[in-house]
Motif scaffolding. Structure first.
Motif, short mmCIF file in Angstrom:
data_model
loop_
_atom_site.label_atom_id
_atom_site.label_comp_id
_atom_site.label_asym_id
_atom_site.label_seq_id
_atom_site.Cartn_x
_atom_site.Cartn_y
_atom_site.Cartn_z
N ARG A 1 37.00 33.90 44.49
CA ARG A 1 36.15 32.78 44.92
C ARG A 1 36.34 32.52 46.40
NH1 ARG A 1 38.11 30.78 40.07
NH2 ARG A 1 36.52 30.70 38.45
N ASP A 2 37.60 32.53 46.87
CA ASP A 2 37.88 32.33 48.29
C ASP A 2 37.25 33.42 49.15
OD1 ASP A 2 39.33 30.04 47.71
OD2 ASP A 2 41.29 31.02 47.89
N ASN A 3 37.36 34.67 48.70
CA ASN A 3 36.75 35.77 49.45
C ASN A 3 35.23 35.63 49.48
OD1 ASN A 3 38.77 37.41 50.57
ND2 ASN A 3 39.23 38.29 48.57
N THR B 1 40.57 40.64 43.43
CA THR B 1 40.47 39.64 44.50
C THR B 1 39.05 39.46 45.03
OG1 THR B 1 40.96 41.22 46.25
CG2 THR B 1 42.84 40.07 45.24
N GLY B 2 38.12 40.25 44.53
CA GLY B 2 36.72 40.09 44.94
C GLY B 2 36.33 40.77 46.23
N PRO C 1 26.45 31.37 45.95
CA PRO C 1 27.75 32.00 45.66
C PRO C 1 27.65 32.89 44.43
CG PRO C 1 27.77 29.70 45.01
CD PRO C 1 26.46 29.94 45.69
N ALA C 2 28.56 33.82 44.35
CA ALA C 2 28.68 34.63 43.13
C ALA C 2 29.20 33.73 42.01
CB ALA C 2 29.62 35.80 43.36
N THR C 3 29.01 34.16 40.79
CA THR C 3 29.55 33.46 39.63
C THR C 3 30.80 34.20 39.19
OG1 THR C 3 27.33 32.81 38.95
CG2 THR C 3 29.05 32.76 37.25
N PHE C 4 31.87 33.46 38.91
CA PHE C 4 33.14 34.06 38.52
C PHE C 4 33.50 33.60 37.12
CE2 PHE C 4 32.96 34.06 43.07
CZ PHE C 4 33.34 35.35 43.37
N VAL C 5 33.83 34.58 36.26
CA VAL C 5 34.08 34.31 34.85
C VAL C 5 35.40 34.95 34.44
CG1 VAL C 5 33.20 34.67 32.51
CG2 VAL C 5 31.59 34.31 34.40
N GLN C 6 36.26 34.15 33.80
CA GLN C 6 37.49 34.70 33.25
C GLN C 6 37.19 35.27 31.88
OE1 GLN C 6 40.80 31.99 32.84
NE2 GLN C 6 42.20 33.64 32.26
N TRP D 1 32.92 35.30 52.74
CA TRP D 1 31.80 36.21 52.96
C TRP D 1 30.52 35.44 53.24
CZ3 TRP D 1 27.15 36.74 50.47
CH2 TRP D 1 26.37 37.81 50.89
N MET D 2 30.26 34.38 52.44
CA MET D 2 29.04 33.59 52.62
C MET D 2 29.01 32.95 54.00
SD MET D 2 28.00 31.90 48.95
CE MET D 2 29.17 30.61 49.14
N SER D 3 30.14 32.43 54.45
CA SER D 3 30.22 31.80 55.76
C SER D 3 29.91 32.80 56.87
CB SER D 3 31.62 31.21 55.95
OG SER D 3 31.79 30.75 57.26
N ILE D 4 30.52 33.96 56.78
CA ILE D 4 30.28 35.01 57.79
C ILE D 4 28.83 35.47 57.75
CG2 ILE D 4 30.83 37.41 58.41
CD1 ILE D 4 33.74 36.75 57.44
#
Length: 142
Positions: A55-57, A24-25, A81-86, A61-64
């Motif tokens: 991605r939501d987390n 969940t990050g 933002p972080a990069t997310f890869v499946q 985090w970025m907003s906070i």
């Protein structure tokens, strides 16, 4: 205390961090709290459901973090933002020696022994010489 924003790699480029099996990050947000804001974070997971949560987390985090930086006088600071890869941990879609740090938290007990060995080889492959692999897991009985 947060990591000094001047922390960089030996060649002065931003620190590149990979988390294998990010779920969940949530752990990645803790990692990002303690790294320079220009660090480049990438997270891999096999599950598209978990990646959406991650991605939501990350957005949260970025907003906070932006609000916190603004309250400390750093209004308008850029945080990417972080990069997310499946992808599978045993088949990482990255170049050799691409990351300074590779982190894997609580994944190994979920996968068979032969897959653990493959994940370990892949983490070593994508970590720069002189870089660091951080692996934590629990012993599962029963």
């Amino acid at each position: 205390e947060y990591a000094n924003d001047s922390t960089t790699t030996m060649d002065e480029s931003p620190l590149k961090v990979l988390e294998v099996g990010c779920g969940t990050g949530r752990f990645l947000t803790f990692v990002r709290d303690n790294l320079p804001l220009d660090s480049e974070c990438t997270a891999v997971d096999l599950s598209p459901f978990y990646l959406n949560n991650a991605r939501d987390n990350d957005k949260n985090w970025m907003s906070i973090r932006k609000r916190m930086e603004a309250s400390n006088g750093s209004e308008g600071i850029k945080i990417d933002p972080a990069t997310f890869v499946q992808a599978k941990g045993e088949d990482l879609p990255f170049e050799n020696e691409e990351f300074d740090v590779v982190v894997c938290m609580y994944v190994y007990h979920e996968v068979p022994r032969d897959i653990r060995a493959q994940i370990s080889s892949e983490m070593e492959r994508v970590t720069k010489k002189g870089g660091m692999v951080i692996l934590t897991d629990s012993m599962q009985k029963g």
